[in-house]
Structures are given as C-alpha cells and as structure tokens.
Design an enzyme around this catalytic site. Structure first.
Site, PDB file in Angstrom:
ATOM      1  N   PRO A   2       0.841  -1.213   0.000  1.00 54.84           N
ATOM      2  CA  PRO A   2       0.000   0.000   0.000  1.00 54.84           C
ATOM      3  C   PRO A   2       0.869   1.254   0.000  1.00 54.84           C
ATOM      4  O   PRO A   2       1.747   1.392   0.836  1.00 54.84           O
ATOM      5  CB  PRO A   2      -0.792  -0.109   1.305  1.00 54.84           C
ATOM      6  CG  PRO A   2      -0.635  -1.522   1.766  1.00 54.84           C
ATOM      7  CD  PRO A   2       0.675  -2.006   1.207  1.00 54.84           C
ATOM      8  N   GLU A   3       0.636   2.122  -0.963  1.00 58.91           N
ATOM      9  CA  GLU A   3       1.367   3.385  -1.047  1.00 58.91           C
ATOM     10  C   GLU A   3       0.465   4.500  -0.509  1.00 58.91           C
ATOM     11  O   GLU A   3      -0.680   4.259  -0.153  1.00 58.91           O
ATOM     12  CB  GLU A   3       1.773   3.665  -2.494  1.00 58.91           C
ATOM     13  CG  GLU A   3       2.770   2.663  -3.055  1.00 58.91           C
ATOM     14  CD  GLU A   3       4.189   2.851  -2.499  1.00 58.91           C
ATOM     15  OE1 GLU A   3       4.434   3.854  -1.815  1.00 58.91           O
ATOM     16  OE2 GLU A   3       5.022   1.967  -2.733  1.00 58.91           O
ATOM     17  N   HIS A  91      -5.636 -14.715   8.560  1.00 60.29           N
ATOM     18  CA  HIS A  91      -4.985 -13.409   8.388  1.00 60.29           C
ATOM     19  C   HIS A  91      -5.848 -12.227   8.830  1.00 60.29           C
ATOM     20  O   HIS A  91      -5.447 -11.089   8.663  1.00 60.29           O
ATOM     21  CB  HIS A  91      -4.502 -13.170   6.955  1.00 60.29           C
ATOM     22  CG  HIS A  91      -3.709 -14.305   6.388  1.00 60.29           C
ATOM     23  ND1 HIS A  91      -2.609 -14.836   7.032  1.00 60.29           N
ATOM     24  CD2 HIS A  91      -3.869 -15.027   5.259  1.00 60.29           C
ATOM     25  CE1 HIS A  91      -2.120 -15.840   6.310  1.00 60.29           C
ATOM     26  NE2 HIS A  91      -2.864 -15.987   5.228  1.00 60.29           N
ATOM     27  N   ARG A 110       1.021 -11.013   5.585  1.00 53.47           N
ATOM     28  CA  ARG A 110       2.458 -11.103   5.880  1.00 53.47           C
ATOM     29  C   ARG A 110       2.827 -10.518   7.242  1.00 53.47           C
ATOM     30  O   ARG A 110       3.956 -10.642   7.674  1.00 53.47           O
ATOM     31  CB  ARG A 110       3.268 -10.445   4.756  1.00 53.47           C
ATOM     32  CG  ARG A 110       3.073 -11.225   3.434  1.00 53.47           C
ATOM     33  CD  ARG A 110       3.995 -10.762   2.352  1.00 53.47           C
ATOM     34  NE  ARG A 110       5.385 -10.974   2.676  1.00 53.47           N
ATOM     35  CZ  ARG A 110       6.398 -10.600   1.905  1.00 53.47           C
ATOM     36  NH1 ARG A 110       6.143  -9.983   0.760  1.00 53.47           N
ATOM     37  NH2 ARG A 110       7.630 -10.831   2.253  1.00 53.47           N
ATOM     38  N   ARG A 152      23.424  18.615  -2.372  1.00 52.14           N
ATOM     39  CA  ARG A 152      23.224  17.160  -2.268  1.00 52.14           C
ATOM     40  C   ARG A 152      23.620  16.468  -3.558  1.00 52.14           C
ATOM     41  O   ARG A 152      23.134  16.802  -4.626  1.00 52.14           O
ATOM     42  CB  ARG A 152      21.762  16.836  -1.922  1.00 52.14           C
ATOM     43  CG  ARG A 152      21.471  17.142  -0.468  1.00 52.14           C
ATOM     44  CD  ARG A 152      20.097  16.718  -0.062  1.00 52.14           C
ATOM     45  NE  ARG A 152      19.896  15.271  -0.112  1.00 52.14           N
ATOM     46  CZ  ARG A 152      18.998  14.627   0.624  1.00 52.14           C
ATOM     47  NH1 ARG A 152      18.221  15.283   1.455  1.00 52.14           N
ATOM     48  NH2 ARG A 152      18.860  13.328   0.512  1.00 52.14           N
TER      49      ARG A 152
END
Ligand SMILES: [Zn+2]
Length: 271
Positions: A2-3, A91, A110, A152
């Site tokens: 999931p983003e 789960h 997981r 940077r």
C-alpha cells in the site's frame, strides 16, 4: 505494497464509519505484527471515542482525545468496515468493535503492519518525528525542495524517495513524476535548477492526486466487502514499461537500478 494513495483512500473510506463513535471492544486474534499489538490496547481503547482519522505519510492515526491509535499496513495490511461481521478468515488479526454495530477488521497476510498506542502527542513518536513534509501539503513547494537539495549529490530519485525530505513518494510515483517533469532519475539533486524542481513538485503532487482520485471509485469496497483491496492502476508512462516505446517520443524505455529499486526512464525525454 500500500502506497500513500491507498492509505489515503482507506482513511477516506473508514473515517465516516468510525469518527464520533465509542469503542466497545477490541479483539486481538494474533498480536504478532511487525511489533506486537500492545496487550493493554483493549483497556486503553474501550469506552473511548474516536474523534477522527488522520494520515501522516503511510500511517493512519485514529485520534482518541489526546492519544492516538497508529495503524500501518506494512506490505499487505488492510482495513475493512463491517456492519454485519463475517466469519473470521485466516490473516484477520484484529477487530475493533464500535458502539453502533460497526466492526473495523485488520487483515494482514504477511504481518509486517503495525497497530500501536501512542499516549500524548503522536508527532513526537519515533516513527513520526523525523518525517519530512507531506507531498500534498503546503510545506512541500519549490522553495523547500530547492533549499533542501542544495549541495546534495544524491540522485534526485533517491532524494524524492527519502522520507526525511518528503514522505510517501514510493517507487512508482517517483518514476512517474520524474518522467512527467522531464528529469533523468540519476541527476544529482543539488544540480537541478529551481524551475526544474518546481516542475517536479507539481508533477509529484499531480500523480499522487490522480491515484487518490482513482481510489475514490473504490471507497465503497471498504464496507462489507470481501477479498483483497485493490491497487490503483494508473496509465503509467514509464513504471513497469521498460523495453516498450515511450508514450511521448517512441524511444525504447530503459530499466536500471537505484538503491535496490527499479528505475524506468526515457533516455530521450528525461535530461
Ligand atoms: Zn520519451
């Protein structure tokens, strides 16, 4: 995984069903997430009202007075709202039961996700205190990105995915935003001009907004729905398209690696 857009969509799907309601029970079927679900979590939550649900980076923050229930989905976690609670499946690890008959169920094959209690100001918690600004918030703008990247030498793609610089820009969205901004992913962040970084800010925000908008059509899936949550498939320009022709110029897209993650780019459009 999931983003940010999936987490934000979950927040929007879940909040209307829990905000303003009292928690009556917490049933933990398996504590073994990334960190153990605290054994006193039920005692902390029972009888208290969830005021609202915020999001910080990819964390959901259930605000309970001055305290916070933090939820993270790890690799495979998800939340569903149930008005009629179905049989528990493998789960399904935690049920949060609310007074009006709604159950919020956490599912995570997981078990890399997290469910933690933060007493007092959540922003000082070690998981949250070093996070950079939200990509869709006002603090992430051209001035900020320009100043934060001066000197940077890190590649701009790695900088964009560094949560101390800006949170929640995962690999897919970094690839897409850099293509749309016409920036080669390996360019040293400190060498990019302010106008080019301004463009990158705009494209980063746009690609995330488009994914969230796409997720909007799945909001109903959070209530009394079974199965796994969807992953929003945008029409990507570069992500997952290595070897295929660029949608803009027809050049074959390239696949490289940066910091163990796949980078897809167009050698012609991105300079
Ligand atoms: Zn191209």
């Amino acid at each position: 995984m999931p983003e940010l857009p999936e987490v934000e969509t979950t927040r929007r799907g879940v909040e209307p069903h829990v905000a303003g309601h009292k928690v009556t029970d917490l049933r933990v079927y398996d504590r073994r997430l990334r960190w153990p679900v605290p054994s006193d979590l039920k005692a902390r939550l029972a009888g208290r009202v969830i005021d609202r649900v915020d999001r910080r980076s990819k964390y959901l923050l259930f605000r309970v007075g001055a305290d916070t229930l933090l939820v993270h989905f790890g690799m495979t976690g998800s939340l569903r709202v149930h008005t009629r609670v179905p049989r528990r499946l493998t789960h399904d690890h935690v049920d949060l039961v609310l007074e009006h008959g709604v159950t919020l169920r956490y599912h995570d094959p997981r078990r890399f996700g997290a469910m933690l209690w933060i007493a007092g100001p959540a922003e000082r918690h070690p998981l949250l205190r070093d996070l950079g600004p939200e990509p869709l918030g006002d603090a992430f703008d051209a001035d900020y990105l320009w100043q934060a990247t001066r000197g940077r030498r890190a590649a701009i793609k790695l900088a964009l995915m560094d949560s101390r610089l800006v949170v929640g820009v995962g690999n897919i969205y970094a690839n897409e935003a850099l293509f749309r901004a016409g920036i080669r992913p390996t360019t040293a962040a400190g060498r990019l001009s302010r106008p080019r970084l301004a463009r990158l800010v705009e494209e980063t925000r746009a690609v995330l907004r488009e994914a969230i908008a796409k997720g909007g059509s799945t909001l109903r899936d959070y209530v009394d729905a079974g199965g796994e949550p969807g992953y929003f498939q945008l029409d990507y320009y570069v992500y997952g398209r290595a070897g295929l022709p660029c949608r803009v110029c027809g050049t074959r897209l390239k696949l490289t690696r940066q910091g163990q993650r796949a980078t897809h780019h167009c050698p012609c459009c991105q300079r």
